[in-house]
Scaffold this motif. Structure first.
Motif, mmCIF file in Angstrom:
data_model
loop_
_atom_site.group_PDB
_atom_site.id
_atom_site.type_symbol
_atom_site.label_atom_id
_atom_site.label_comp_id
_atom_site.label_asym_id
_atom_site.label_seq_id
_atom_site.Cartn_x
_atom_site.Cartn_y
_atom_site.Cartn_z
ATOM 1 N N LYS A 1 -7.306 0.645 5.256
ATOM 2 C CA LYS A 1 -8.584 1.220 4.838
ATOM 3 C C LYS A 1 -9.026 2.326 5.785
ATOM 4 C CE LYS A 1 -12.267 0.078 6.447
ATOM 5 N NZ LYS A 1 -13.360 -0.673 7.091
ATOM 6 N N ALA B 1 -5.178 -4.873 5.748
ATOM 7 C CA ALA B 1 -6.090 -4.220 4.800
ATOM 8 C C ALA B 1 -7.105 -3.347 5.528
ATOM 9 C CB ALA B 1 -6.810 -5.277 3.958
ATOM 10 N N ASN C 1 -15.685 -5.276 3.428
ATOM 11 C CA ASN C 1 -14.813 -4.989 4.562
ATOM 12 C C ASN C 1 -15.313 -5.735 5.783
ATOM 13 O OD1 ASN C 1 -17.087 -3.462 4.928
ATOM 14 N ND2 ASN C 1 -16.031 -1.759 5.865
ATOM 15 N N TYR D 1 0.835 -1.187 0.000
ATOM 16 C CA TYR D 1 0.000 0.000 0.000
ATOM 17 C C TYR D 1 0.879 1.248 0.000
ATOM 18 C CZ TYR D 1 -3.576 -3.343 1.501
ATOM 19 O OH TYR D 1 -4.425 -4.414 1.583
#
Length: 457
Positions: free
Chosen positions: A260, A256, A369, A204
């Motif tokens: 996020k 993740a 999610n 990321y």
């Protein structure tokens, strides 16, 4: 609560503060599991489960502790007490499995408390690693499993848990069994049957440099990670740095979710939402996010002292609803509104934080999610997984929040207004509408809820 000694924790639990039960569990569970395993031996390892023994010991402890049956006189007494209860439970199980072969007295020491005190303790690194892993798996449990496990560890029996969550005892037993199995899969050594299969590493964008900051103080630690106070190198500017626990940095799902949250908050700019500057990486590779440093305290810490006045609670909720209304306009549902996730700085400003469970809505579709929250504040349709989060999900939590701030306790279900002056009908009416099981019967927008709040203010 990590700063409290064992006597303080026990006194808080006996005074009815359930958070102390979690702190007691977290502080000693790893050592108790290690103690039980050291006494089981390889022959009984498949028949006697250390985690089951420790859970049973905690249940007994919390039941008797709530009745003020224990009193601690010096440091270390709580560990010796829990160890003694654990060994008593353990030797009872061993006796059942070995009664036909040999006497239990061959294995059991005559002084369980003394034997426990002399047992070699695991290293600090081992304890931290096990506790972080335990936090991880409990946080990842579905809401109902997490709720029944917490209730069980606090000493509630299955019939009581069944009544509180309105599910059958058979369902409670199934949920507890599922939770135990998942904990075993993560904590038992040599287990390769879980679902943590190799996953492609996702990189990321993380432009912030760790070398630009100096960590100064650990501010807090939760199930997902830790928050530090830091200083921008070469300046006096303070920031907060949030990072995942080391045990979670290799979990693609946790990473993740963390990334996020950082990306989401970087795009939210509101006076009542803690601002996030961006994402960075530690020299070892783990991600961190840099946030505004808030000199203040969370609302749960204030509630631990005393509830808020009605005027103060309504003022706080007005600020919180301003923030959540803005987030909803941006397509973000918070999903974990509770006193611990709301800060109040030294000037009285209210800020919403921790969007770790936030749900995103884009063009009428949902983005995949993690769906979660905190027991007592989760809307029933999310708890039962009957629907995905909507604005009505946060409105339910806001009703629970308002009632909790004023009374210091969660609202009962079904909701009934206690006959007290400090709980006026106007507030009860608002809370009652927020807490309808059917989302369609609640306020449909934050603006609609704010109109009712303003009428009282």
């Amino acid at each position: 609560m990590s700063y409290l000694n064992s006597q303080g924790l026990l006194q808080m639990y006996q005074a009815g503060q359930s958070e102390a039960a979690t702190a007691i569990f977290d502080r000693y569970v790893a050592r108790l599991i290690a103690l039980a395993r050291s006494r089981i031996g390889s022959k009984l390892g498949r028949r006697v489960d250390a985690e089951d023994i420790v859970q049973s010991a905690y249940r007994s402890f919390f039941v008797h502790a709530s009745g003020d049956e224990y009193e601690l006189n010096k440091a270390g007494d709580l560990w010796r007490l829990l160890a003694s209860i654990t060994l008593h439970k353990l030797y009872g199980q061993i006796k059942k499995h070995t009664a036909a072969k040999r006497s239990i007295h061959h294995e059991a020491p005559t002084d369980l408390a003394t034997a426990a005190a002399k047992t070699p303790e695991p290293s600090a690194e081992e304890v931290v690693a096990i506790i972080e892993e335990l936090h991880t798996v409990i946080r990842e449990l579905p809401p109902e499993e997490r709720m029944v496990l917490t209730a069980s560890l606090q000493g509630q029996e299955n019939p009581e848990i069944s009544k509180s969550i309105n599910r059958s005892e058979r369902t409670v037993r199934r949920l507890l069994a599922n939770a135990r199995r998942k904990i075993e899969q993560r904590l038992l050594p040599g287990d390769t049957t879980n679902d943590r299969s190799p996953t492609a590493v996702v990189e990321y964008e993380a432009p912030l440099l760790y070398a630009d900051y100096v960590l100064e103080q650990l501010l807090g630690s939760g199930g997902m990670g830790k928050v530090f106070r830091a200083r921008v190198k070469g300046t006096t500017q303070k920031v907060a740095i949030k990072s995942l626990h080391k045990a979670r940095q290799s979990d693609p799902r946790a990473v993740a979710q963390f990334v996020k949250e950082a990306q989401l908050l970087t795009g939210l700019h509101h006076v009542n939402i803690v601002r996030v500057e961006g994402l960075g990486r530690f020299p070892g590779g783990g991600y961190f996010m840099v946030m505004d440093y808030v000199e203040g305290i969370d609302l749960q810490s204030q509630l631990d002292v005393q509830p808020f006045s009605i005027k103060a609670a309504l003022g706080i909720l007005k600020n919180v609803t301003d923030a959540i209304s803005y987030a909803h306009d941006k397509g973000v549902i918070h999903c974990d509104l509770k006193p611990g996730n709301i800060l109040q700085d030294k000037n009285g400003n209210v800020l919403v934080t921790d969007f770790g469970f936030a749900f995103l809505i884009a063009d009428g579709t949902t983005v995949e999610n993690s769906i979660g929250g905190t027991a007592g504040f989760i809307a029933p349709e999310i708890l039962s997984r009957q629907s995905l989060p909507t604005p009505a999900t946060d409105i339910y939590s806001l009703g629970v929040l308002l009632w909790t701030l004023i009374t210091g306790r969660l609202p009962e279900r079904p909701f009934t207004r206690c006959n007290r002056e400090k709980e006026p009908k106007a507030v009860a009416r608002i809370v009652n509408r927020c807490l309808f099981d059917d989302p369609r019967e609640r306020y449909q927008t934050i603006s609609e809820l704010q109109q009712e709040l303003m009428a009282i203010l």
